[in-house]
Design a protein around this motif. Sequence first.
Motif, PDB file in Angstrom:
ATOM      1  N   TYR A 160       0.818  -1.207   0.000  1.00 44.13           N
ATOM      2  CA  TYR A 160       0.000   0.000   0.000  1.00 44.13           C
ATOM      3  C   TYR A 160       0.854   1.260   0.000  1.00 44.13           C
ATOM      4  O   TYR A 160       1.899   1.320   0.636  1.00 44.13           O
ATOM      5  N   ASN A 183      -5.020   5.106   1.226  1.00 47.58           N
ATOM      6  CA  ASN A 183      -4.037   4.028   1.137  1.00 47.58           C
ATOM      7  C   ASN A 183      -4.528   3.074   0.056  1.00 47.58           C
ATOM      8  O   ASN A 183      -5.577   2.452   0.208  1.00 47.58           O
ATOM      9  N   ARG A 220       0.229   5.674   0.114  1.00 44.56           N
ATOM     10  CA  ARG A 220      -0.734   6.752   0.355  1.00 44.56           C
ATOM     11  C   ARG A 220      -0.693   7.685  -0.843  1.00 44.56           C
ATOM     12  O   ARG A 220       0.331   8.298  -1.123  1.00 44.56           O
TER      13      ARG A 220
END
Length: 72
Positions: free
Chosen positions: A10, A21, A12
């Motif tokens: 992940y 995310n 951001r």
Amino acid sequence: MKKRELCGIYFRIKRNEQYENICFTDMTEEEQKEILNDLSPNAIRSLCLRLAQVVRILGDTFDLSAAEGEEK
């Protein structure tokens, strides 16, 4: 684009004026390129190795191979 969260990696990112995310495999190609431009060579290698693991797991789980669908 449907969120599948396949790789579990992940980042951001900003979408629609909000930060989220997002799994690397759920990003657009443009978003992926932006992420890759900001990563170190070592981080890119780690990302590639994880993506290879995910492809292997999916292939093993669903008994897939690149040769499927080809005429013999």
